[in-house]
Design a protein around this motif. Sequence first.
Motif, PDB file in Angstrom:
ATOM      1  N   LYS A  16       0.839  -1.205   0.000  1.00  0.00           N
ATOM      2  CA  LYS A  16       0.000   0.000   0.000  1.00  0.00           C
ATOM      3  C   LYS A  16       0.871   1.251   0.000  1.00  0.00           C
ATOM      4  O   LYS A  16       1.877   1.336   0.715  1.00  0.00           O
ATOM      5  CB  LYS A  16      -0.915   0.008   1.227  1.00  0.00           C
ATOM      6  N   LEU A  17       0.491   2.219  -0.824  1.00  0.00           N
ATOM      7  CA  LEU A  17       1.144   3.524  -0.886  1.00  0.00           C
ATOM      8  C   LEU A  17       0.225   4.559  -0.254  1.00  0.00           C
ATOM      9  O   LEU A  17      -0.967   4.616  -0.570  1.00  0.00           O
ATOM     10  CB  LEU A  17       1.440   3.903  -2.338  1.00  0.00           C
ATOM     11  N   SER A  18       0.798   5.401   0.625  1.00  0.00           N
ATOM     12  CA  SER A  18      -0.026   6.412   1.284  1.00  0.00           C
ATOM     13  C   SER A  18       0.604   7.791   1.157  1.00  0.00           C
ATOM     14  O   SER A  18       1.842   7.929   1.076  1.00  0.00           O
ATOM     15  CB  SER A  18      -0.218   6.075   2.767  1.00  0.00           C
ATOM     16  N   TYR A  19      -0.269   8.790   1.144  1.00  0.00           N
ATOM     17  CA  TYR A  19       0.144  10.188   1.091  1.00  0.00           C
ATOM     18  C   TYR A  19      -0.558  10.928   2.219  1.00  0.00           C
ATOM     19  O   TYR A  19      -1.779  10.833   2.371  1.00  0.00           O
ATOM     20  CB  TYR A  19      -0.238  10.795  -0.260  1.00  0.00           C
ATOM     21  N   ASN A  20       0.211  11.652   3.026  1.00  0.00           N
ATOM     22  CA  ASN A  20      -0.353  12.367   4.171  1.00  0.00           C
ATOM     23  C   ASN A  20       0.103  13.817   4.136  1.00  0.00           C
ATOM     24  O   ASN A  20       1.305  14.105   4.176  1.00  0.00           O
ATOM     25  CB  ASN A  20       0.095  11.724   5.496  1.00  0.00           C
ATOM     26  N   ALA A  21      -0.866  14.720   4.062  1.00  0.00           N
ATOM     27  CA  ALA A  21      -0.598  16.157   4.099  1.00  0.00           C
ATOM     28  C   ALA A  21      -1.606  16.813   5.033  1.00  0.00           C
ATOM     29  O   ALA A  21      -2.424  16.146   5.664  1.00  0.00           O
ATOM     30  CB  ALA A  21      -0.675  16.749   2.690  1.00  0.00           C
ATOM     31  N   LYS A  22      -1.529  18.129   5.115  1.00  0.00           N
ATOM     32  CA  LYS A  22      -2.382  18.845   6.055  1.00  0.00           C
ATOM     33  C   LYS A  22      -3.852  18.699   5.697  1.00  0.00           C
ATOM     34  O   LYS A  22      -4.698  18.496   6.557  1.00  0.00           O
ATOM     35  CB  LYS A  22      -1.987  20.321   6.094  1.00  0.00           C
ATOM     36  N   LYS A  23      -4.161  18.804   4.416  1.00  0.00           N
ATOM     37  CA  LYS A  23      -5.558  18.768   3.996  1.00  0.00           C
ATOM     38  C   LYS A  23      -5.933  17.487   3.270  1.00  0.00           C
ATOM     39  O   LYS A  23      -7.086  17.067   3.324  1.00  0.00           O
ATOM     40  CB  LYS A  23      -5.863  19.968   3.089  1.00  0.00           C
ATOM     41  N   ILE A  24      -4.995  16.887   2.594  1.00  0.00           N
ATOM     42  CA  ILE A  24      -5.301  15.720   1.760  1.00  0.00           C
ATOM     43  C   ILE A  24      -4.538  14.504   2.265  1.00  0.00           C
ATOM     44  O   ILE A  24      -3.331  14.569   2.520  1.00  0.00           O
ATOM     45  CB  ILE A  24      -4.953  15.999   0.288  1.00  0.00           C
ATOM     46  N   ASN A  25      -5.263  13.408   2.410  1.00  0.00           N
ATOM     47  CA  ASN A  25      -4.660  12.119   2.733  1.00  0.00           C
ATOM     48  C   ASN A  25      -5.267  11.066   1.807  1.00  0.00           C
ATOM     49  O   ASN A  25      -6.477  11.071   1.592  1.00  0.00           O
ATOM     50  CB  ASN A  25      -4.944  11.721   4.181  1.00  0.00           C
ATOM     51  N   TYR A  26      -4.423  10.214   1.271  1.00  0.00           N
ATOM     52  CA  TYR A  26      -4.975   9.134   0.471  1.00  0.00           C
ATOM     53  C   TYR A  26      -4.039   7.933   0.528  1.00  0.00           C
ATOM     54  O   TYR A  26      -2.851   8.047   0.871  1.00  0.00           O
ATOM     55  CB  TYR A  26      -5.228   9.559  -0.981  1.00  0.00           C
ATOM     56  N   SER A  27      -4.592   6.794   0.223  1.00  0.00           N
ATOM     57  CA  SER A  27      -3.794   5.570   0.131  1.00  0.00           C
ATOM     58  C   SER A  27      -4.395   4.694  -0.939  1.00  0.00           C
ATOM     59  O   SER A  27      -5.605   4.720  -1.186  1.00  0.00           O
ATOM     60  CB  SER A  27      -3.762   4.833   1.465  1.00  0.00           C
ATOM     61  N   ILE A  28      -3.543   3.931  -1.566  1.00  0.00           N
ATOM     62  CA  ILE A  28      -3.992   2.997  -2.592  1.00  0.00           C
ATOM     63  C   ILE A  28      -3.111   1.762  -2.502  1.00  0.00           C
ATOM     64  O   ILE A  28      -1.902   1.857  -2.298  1.00  0.00           O
ATOM     65  CB  ILE A  28      -3.923   3.637  -4.011  1.00  0.00           C
ATOM     66  N   GLY A  29      -3.743   0.619  -2.581  1.00  0.00           N
ATOM     67  CA  GLY A  29      -2.962  -0.593  -2.428  1.00  0.00           C
ATOM     68  C   GLY A  29      -3.685  -1.800  -2.971  1.00  0.00           C
ATOM     69  O   GLY A  29      -4.816  -1.728  -3.451  1.00  0.00           O
ATOM     70  N   SER A  30      -3.007  -2.915  -2.860  1.00  0.00           N
ATOM     71  CA  SER A  30      -3.608  -4.145  -3.347  1.00  0.00           C
ATOM     72  C   SER A  30      -2.928  -5.327  -2.668  1.00  0.00           C
ATOM     73  O   SER A  30      -1.762  -5.267  -2.281  1.00  0.00           O
ATOM     74  CB  SER A  30      -3.451  -4.260  -4.864  1.00  0.00           C
ATOM     75  N   GLY A  31      -3.707  -6.373  -2.517  1.00  0.00           N
ATOM     76  CA  GLY A  31      -3.176  -7.610  -1.971  1.00  0.00           C
ATOM     77  C   GLY A  31      -3.692  -8.791  -2.763  1.00  0.00           C
ATOM     78  O   GLY A  31      -4.623  -8.675  -3.571  1.00  0.00           O
ATOM     79  N   PHE A  32      -3.066  -9.923  -2.539  1.00  0.00           N
ATOM     80  CA  PHE A  32      -3.501 -11.161  -3.165  1.00  0.00           C
ATOM     81  C   PHE A  32      -3.806 -12.167  -2.065  1.00  0.00           C
ATOM     82  O   PHE A  32      -3.040 -12.313  -1.108  1.00  0.00           O
ATOM     83  CB  PHE A  32      -2.427 -11.709  -4.106  1.00  0.00           C
ATOM     84  N   GLY A  33      -4.917 -12.845  -2.216  1.00  0.00           N
ATOM     85  CA  GLY A  33      -5.289 -13.853  -1.239  1.00  0.00           C
ATOM     86  C   GLY A  33      -5.221 -15.241  -1.840  1.00  0.00           C
ATOM     87  O   GLY A  33      -5.801 -15.499  -2.912  1.00  0.00           O
ATOM     88  N   PHE A  34      -4.513 -16.135  -1.164  1.00  0.00           N
ATOM     89  CA  PHE A  34      -4.410 -17.523  -1.604  1.00  0.00           C
ATOM     90  C   PHE A  34      -5.086 -18.382  -0.534  1.00  0.00           C
ATOM     91  O   PHE A  34      -4.580 -18.502   0.583  1.00  0.00           O
ATOM     92  CB  PHE A  34      -2.948 -17.919  -1.783  1.00  0.00           C
ATOM     93  N   THR A  35      -6.252 -18.946  -0.877  1.00  0.00           N
ATOM     94  CA  THR A  35      -7.070 -19.674   0.093  1.00  0.00           C
ATOM     95  C   THR A  35      -7.171 -21.140  -0.298  1.00  0.00           C
ATOM     96  O   THR A  35      -7.433 -21.474  -1.465  1.00  0.00           O
ATOM     97  CB  THR A  35      -8.481 -19.068   0.177  1.00  0.00           C
TER      98      THR A  35
END
Length: 927
Positions: A583-602
């Motif tokens: 996951k990649l995240s960005y944190n600032a005073k007014k804007i915060n966002y994150s985007i990521g991905s995972g894989f599940g092996f069941t």
Amino acid sequence: MQRITGLITILFFFSFSAFSQKANISGVLTDGNDKTAVHNSVVALLTPIDSILYRFTRSDKEGKFNLKNVKPGNYILMTSHNQYADYVDEIMVNEGEKKLGTIALKNKIELLREVIVKSGSIRIKGDTTSYRASDFKVDANANVEELLKKLPGIQVDKNGTIKAMGETVQKVLVDGEEFFGDDPGMAVKNLRADAVKEVQVFNKKSDQAEFTGIDDGNSKKTINLKLKEDKKKGYFGKIDGANQPFTDADSRYNSNLMFSSFKGKRKLSAFLLNGNTGQDGLNWEDSEKFGARENNFSMNMDDDGNVNYEWVGGNNDGEPYINTQNGFIKNTNAGLQYSNKWNDKQTLNVSPKFNKQIYTNNNSRISQTQVGDTQLNEDRTTVTNVDRSNFKLNATYDVKLDSLNSIKFTARTNFYNTESDEFTDGITTGNDGVLKNKQQRLFTTNSDKSSLYAGMLFKHKFAKARRTFSVNSSWSLLNTNSNNFLKSSNESYVDGVLDSKVDVDQNKIGDRSNQNFSANFTYSEPIAKQFSLQFAYQIAFDKGKNNYFTYDYSEDTGKYDEIVTSLSNQFEQTVITQRPNLKLSYNAKKINYSIGSGFGFTTFDLLDKTMDKQYKRNYTNFFPSASFSYRYKSNSDLRVNYQGATRQPTLEQLQPLTNNQDFFNQTLGNPDLKQSFTNSVNIYQNSYDMLTETQIYQGLSFSTTSNLITYSRVIDPETAKTVSKPINTNGNFSGNFYFGYGFKVKKINLNVNLNPSVNYSKTVLSINDKIGNSKNLNTGFGVYLYKSKEKKYDLSLSNRFSFNRNSTTQNDEIKSFNTNNLNLDIGVYLDEKWKLSTDYNLNTRQKTIDFQDNLTNQLWNARLQRTFKKDEFTAYILIRDILNQNIGIQRNVYENTISQEQNDRLKRYVMVGFTWNFKNGGGTSQK
């Protein structure tokens, strides 16, 4: 001479040209409230680069002003008056006349009052909304629930469910710590309102997200009650007792005790609730957390537009489902809360709770089910008696090992016992009233459950900021042992004539367990000033077994010793899931966002030991996630979240075992079930204007599920016998929109809240191997008005109108109807000591094609109280259901079935009571 004449001519034309390009600026200054002229106010023009004064003038007796010979360009216009706040605005001046029109100035006294008093009542910082409790007046002996009802943006419904800014509150903390576990009702119903300094509302992130600063999308709407400093010293509490006078031994009664003691960081609280007026200590959510009901529910919508969950079978321990709004309950509920903090490094929180209920109810149900051209009409009555108890223990121990390391241990236990008997008598007829089947059955239950949970969270911060490592692991075990007896007489009819009869006399013994272990390793690394990367790896191991045996009664031996192989089975499941994630995240005073991905092996490994058959399957899933938040103003924010998640079928849904508790409505497990996957998007916006006391919030959510586990039903229209089986379906989705607008009518000091909403869902259904769908639409509009005057009166009026529409491919007929709920709550102080309170509720439900009568009932309650000795003692008399109309009737639409149920309800009664609110000297309010 010619040169001088030429120079003079050039300068003359240049001066004339410059003069001709200048402008005049005019306007009128008025009072923002009464619109009168503002006289003798300075009106100035400043240059925007260096704020140097360029021109100024004063307003005349009519409030008019005129700034002449102004060069074109950009300026700052500012007014200054000793009675009014400065007005500042950026203006652009072009050639010619510039008319600014009327400028309304705000009185400094009013502005000061609004900023200091009004903005002090409510503050918004980041995603936290804070209310100063003392600015919202409640009765001297009111609990926190009464306080919450007066806070803008917060609603508490008749069932005690709390919503803040349209979202359901899942946690209530006291000074940041859990209070008697995670039941929101314990704190708000039992803590005194006058002990609270501040109410904070926010979205509590997971421990992992709070530690790393990277949003994982797992948050809960939370209320934190900050106690007054003087309430943290010494003790305070309440003793309340009430009884119904002049009646026999079965009179209504309540006796409640609440005690809290504080000494430094040490907090000790205890409560004891005992009564028979419907006080409940184990709600539906508790049962879900415990695992008693599991997933054997199907969603439907009732005639009030509420989404309900209907049990559709499959629970082999046979434990009855209890809705505590219905029937009669004798309840004992006790708990203890201890928390302490040493050296700001070690925190201990322990909370044992005990609950016992004796419950009785009479239920009558009529339903109509459409199967092709045939309509099946069922008329059934059920008498239920339940004696259940449970003991819970929650404990957390948090240690800061040093400035960089900490570890948190969590333990939970729950021991649960139920003894019950349920007698049912019912018949089913066809379109023309011809009898299809008849049934009488008695089902008795003796069930013991034990739940154990242990969790550990280790957190490490490196020397480099935002570089972290954590390990979050947990282990849980759920055991269920049941010993049940089923006796039933089941008759099938053909053309109204008895065709066959099956008598059942069986002993059902179940031994079920489910064990889960999971571990999550997370590492975060800063890659820029505002960017971070998070690497995570999760492994989960789930193992379950269910040994279920059914024995017929033997006339020869007089014992239950003849095993029924078709109703007995031994089954095991093992599920292993591995899930790497980035996951990649960005944190600032007014804007915060994150985007990521995972894989599940069941990996699924299922073993039917009885049939010696094994089922193995593997799944690979993609888990995208994203979140975005934008704080565009200090008091306004926008949040967007997307998440993908899987849901595994339960052991009972997988086990190929028939449940014949209801002979004409049986369920069968399905070992071929797949896991489901849900994509969900949530958008939420909230803003609050402190000066105008205006709040606007709205939320939009949408989810779609592939391989959703629903129940396929095979219905025989001749015998009306149904066999349900869980299957995977596609094409299911739901959407929800809600909006809230709250404001204050200042002239009459009236708070107004408007709440429209829209809900829509589509569910795939399978009846007699034909795939169809059911669609539900609910739209509603709510209005809430509140007005009060300290020690004079409290008045609230609310109304909720709903339109409901249901359609199904099984029936061309569209079911639609309206409902309306009106509530009036009045409290009048006859003087400082006497208060008369009354509340009135009018429920109206429109008739439908299937039910030709409107459902209307009125609930009216009243209470008269007198306080003594500086509000320390209170004597009161209360009357519940004055009109004796508390009827428990509910209509539901579920797939191709519409039903109406009526349950026992506690009707009119009178109680006389006395309350002692005690506190020591350390708890006296500071003046």
